[in-house]
Write an enzyme that holds these catalytic residues in place. Structure first.
Site, PDB file in Angstrom:
ATOM      1  N   TYR A 171      45.992  60.492  24.591  1.00 50.73           N
ATOM      2  CA  TYR A 171      45.486  59.258  25.212  1.00 50.73           C
ATOM      3  C   TYR A 171      46.426  58.091  24.872  1.00 50.73           C
ATOM      4  CZ  TYR A 171      42.232  55.424  26.351  1.00 50.73           C
ATOM      5  OH  TYR A 171      41.660  54.288  26.873  1.00 50.73           O
ATOM      6  N   ILE A 204      35.470  48.207  24.404  1.00 47.31           N
ATOM      7  CA  ILE A 204      34.576  47.755  25.472  1.00 47.31           C
ATOM      8  C   ILE A 204      33.376  48.695  25.550  1.00 47.31           C
ATOM      9  CG2 ILE A 204      34.430  47.084  27.907  1.00 47.31           C
ATOM     10  CD1 ILE A 204      36.664  45.567  26.334  1.00 47.31           C
TER      11      ILE A 204
HETATM   12  N1  NAP Z   1      35.970  51.486  27.085  1.00 44.93           N
HETATM   13  C1  NAP Z   1      36.959  51.064  26.339  1.00 44.93           C
HETATM   14  O1  NAP Z   1      36.747  50.674  25.168  1.00 44.93           O
HETATM   15  C2  NAP Z   1      38.375  51.021  26.859  1.00 44.93           C
HETATM   16  C3  NAP Z   1      39.343  50.424  26.048  1.00 44.93           C
HETATM   17  C4  NAP Z   1      40.657  50.352  26.499  1.00 44.93           C
HETATM   18  C5  NAP Z   1      40.978  50.863  27.740  1.00 44.93           C
HETATM   19  N2  NAP Z   1      40.014  51.440  28.509  1.00 44.93           N
HETATM   20  C6  NAP Z   1      40.445  51.969  29.806  1.00 44.93           C
HETATM   21  O2  NAP Z   1      39.675  51.367  30.835  1.00 44.93           O
HETATM   22  C7  NAP Z   1      39.529  52.273  31.918  1.00 44.93           C
HETATM   23  C8  NAP Z   1      38.042  52.437  32.248  1.00 44.93           C
HETATM   24  O3  NAP Z   1      37.378  52.909  31.089  1.00 44.93           O
HETATM   25  P1  NAP Z   1      35.780  52.956  30.970  1.00 44.93           P
HETATM   26  O4  NAP Z   1      35.473  52.734  29.544  1.00 44.93           O
HETATM   27  O5  NAP Z   1      35.154  52.097  31.998  1.00 44.93           O
HETATM   28  O6  NAP Z   1      35.542  54.505  31.308  1.00 44.93           O
HETATM   29  P2  NAP Z   1      34.214  55.269  31.783  1.00 44.93           P
HETATM   30  O7  NAP Z   1      33.001  54.470  31.452  1.00 44.93           O
HETATM   31  O8  NAP Z   1      34.335  56.641  31.225  1.00 44.93           O
HETATM   32  O9  NAP Z   1      34.390  55.317  33.371  1.00 44.93           O
HETATM   33  C9  NAP Z   1      35.478  56.002  33.912  1.00 44.93           C
HETATM   34  C10 NAP Z   1      35.559  55.804  35.407  1.00 44.93           C
HETATM   35  O10 NAP Z   1      36.752  56.444  35.865  1.00 44.93           O
HETATM   36  C11 NAP Z   1      36.403  57.465  36.800  1.00 44.93           C
HETATM   37  N3  NAP Z   1      37.336  58.588  36.662  1.00 44.93           N
HETATM   38  C12 NAP Z   1      37.594  59.328  35.558  1.00 44.93           C
HETATM   39  N4  NAP Z   1      38.536  60.252  35.830  1.00 44.93           N
HETATM   40  C13 NAP Z   1      38.870  60.082  37.135  1.00 44.93           C
HETATM   41  C14 NAP Z   1      39.788  60.741  38.006  1.00 44.93           C
HETATM   42  N5  NAP Z   1      40.535  61.775  37.612  1.00 44.93           N
HETATM   43  N6  NAP Z   1      39.876  60.299  39.280  1.00 44.93           N
HETATM   44  C15 NAP Z   1      39.121  59.265  39.712  1.00 44.93           C
HETATM   45  N7  NAP Z   1      38.235  58.611  38.933  1.00 44.93           N
HETATM   46  C16 NAP Z   1      38.119  59.025  37.655  1.00 44.93           C
HETATM   47  C17 NAP Z   1      34.965  57.828  36.517  1.00 44.93           C
HETATM   48  O11 NAP Z   1      34.382  58.418  37.660  1.00 44.93           O
HETATM   49  P3  NAP Z   1      33.180  59.553  37.525  1.00 44.93           P
HETATM   50  O12 NAP Z   1      31.993  58.831  37.015  1.00 44.93           O
HETATM   51  O13 NAP Z   1      32.998  60.075  38.882  1.00 44.93           O
HETATM   52  O14 NAP Z   1      33.701  60.545  36.533  1.00 44.93           O
HETATM   53  C18 NAP Z   1      34.405  56.436  36.164  1.00 44.93           C
HETATM   54  O15 NAP Z   1      34.170  55.681  37.317  1.00 44.93           O
HETATM   55  C19 NAP Z   1      40.218  53.563  31.475  1.00 44.93           C
HETATM   56  O16 NAP Z   1      41.524  53.607  31.975  1.00 44.93           O
HETATM   57  C20 NAP Z   1      40.233  53.455  29.970  1.00 44.93           C
HETATM   58  O17 NAP Z   1      41.267  54.201  29.408  1.00 44.93           O
HETATM   59  C21 NAP Z   1      38.726  51.532  28.094  1.00 44.93           C
END
Ligand code: NAP
Length: 267
Positions: A171, A204
């Site tokens: 990651y 987040i």
């Molecule tokens: N949460 C944090 O603390 C954090 C911190 C730093 C960066 N980020 C980054 O922010 C972004 C969003 O994170 P999040 O926390 O909102 O994640 P999340 O709650 O797990 O949501 C992930 C989203 O991405 C979609 N997704 C996953 N794999 C996919 C694929 N192969 N093709 C298309 N859609 C896909 C999921 O769709 P489905 O529901 O259909 O699976 C969902 O809508 C990511 O890039 C993550 O690395 C998050």
């Protein structure tokens, strides 16, 4: 002219927050998701309540054919793409020590978090270049994006780009790679009047972090971040909307930390 955004992974978490932020500014939003159709329907309904138009497109960002279908569906419905938000991302299915990381996990995480966004950006940039012929290379401050006609690309990176976590190395590598991807496309696309940014979230509150909530509650409580609270999807959305609306016409390749100050070196 309807300004149109593709938000990958727009159905849940940070992506959903971004969709709602854009909808409040009257953007049409393509809500992409991979597997959870109910969440996508819910997000689309919220987008419409917030004043935007929504198109739901199922597509796995890691798959070539799916990416093409996503772009085509957007063009078929709205005829243009003004903004791509590369938000979809995944944590490793299993947090494994660096010495035990499997090739399968490495390949999957890299395909979704880096290779997919790279080739989607390439494809969308081609569409944007075709539609933006004739736009001056850089407006001055105050001119903004000319009512949403100036395209932009925003990558959702992570503090993991520079923070080593040895139980999810793949990651971290994917997010570090995204940092260079931001720089490369910013350089390449500037002459086409397309600005490229990276928004770098800290910790987040989403489904992705729900499994490690107790750990982060304690760390945040102990002062890990100068601003002692969890970040919310709306915090990320606020940055994305400001960038998308063209508030920073003379900046490209910029990394915008939205992390409660996590990135500061402190003594
Ligand atoms: N949460 C944090 O603390 C954090 C911190 C730093 C960066 N980020 C980054 O922010 C972004 C969003 O994170 P999040 O926390 O909102 O994640 P999340 O709650 O797990 O949501 C992930 C989203 O991405 C979609 N997704 C996953 N794999 C996919 C694929 N192969 N093709 C298309 N859609 C896909 C999921 O769709 P489905 O529901 O259909 O699976 C969902 O809508 C990511 O890039 C993550 O690395 C998050």
């Amino acid at each position: 002219m309807q300004k149109t955004a593709i938000v990958t992974g727009g159905s849940r978490g940070i992506g959903r927050g971004i969709c709602l932020g854009l909808a409040a500014q009257s953007w049409a939003v393509v809500v992409n998701y991979r597997g959870n159709a109910d969440a996508a329907q819910e997000a689309a309904a919220l987008v419409e309540q917030a004043g935007g138009q929504a198109l739901i497109v199922q597509a796995d960002i890691g798959l070539t054919g799916d990416r093409e279908r996503l772009v085509q569906a957007t063009l078929d419905r709205f005829g243009r793409i003004d903004l791509l938000v590369n938000n979809a991302g995944m944590a490793p299915r299993l947090r494994a020590d660096l010495l035990e990381t499997s090739e399968e996990s490495y390949d999957e995480v890299m395909a979704v978090n880096l290779k997919g966004p790279f080739f989607l950006t390439q494809r969308v940039a081609q569409a944007m270049i075709a539609q933006s012929r004739g736009i001056a290379p850089s407006p001055t401050v105050g001119e903004g994006w000319g009512g949403g006609t100036r395209p932009a690309i925003i990558n959702i990176g992570s503090i993991s780009a520079y923070t080593a976590s040895v139980n999810r190395g793949e990651y971290c590598i994917s997010k570090a790679g995204m940092g260079m991807m931001t720089a490369l496309f910013a350089d390449r696309l500037a002459s086409h009047a397309i600005n490229v940014y990276e928004v770098r979230p800290g910790i987040i509150e989403t489904d992705m972090t729900s499994g490690v909530k107790a750990k982060y509650d304690a760390l945040i409580g102990d002062g890990l971040t100068p601003i002692r609270r969890w970040g919310q999807p709306a915090d990320i959305a606020a940055a994305v909307v400001a960038l998308a609306e063209g508030s920073f016409p003379f900046s490209t390749g910029e990394i915008f930390n939205v992390d409660g100050g996590f990135h500061l070196r402190r003594l």
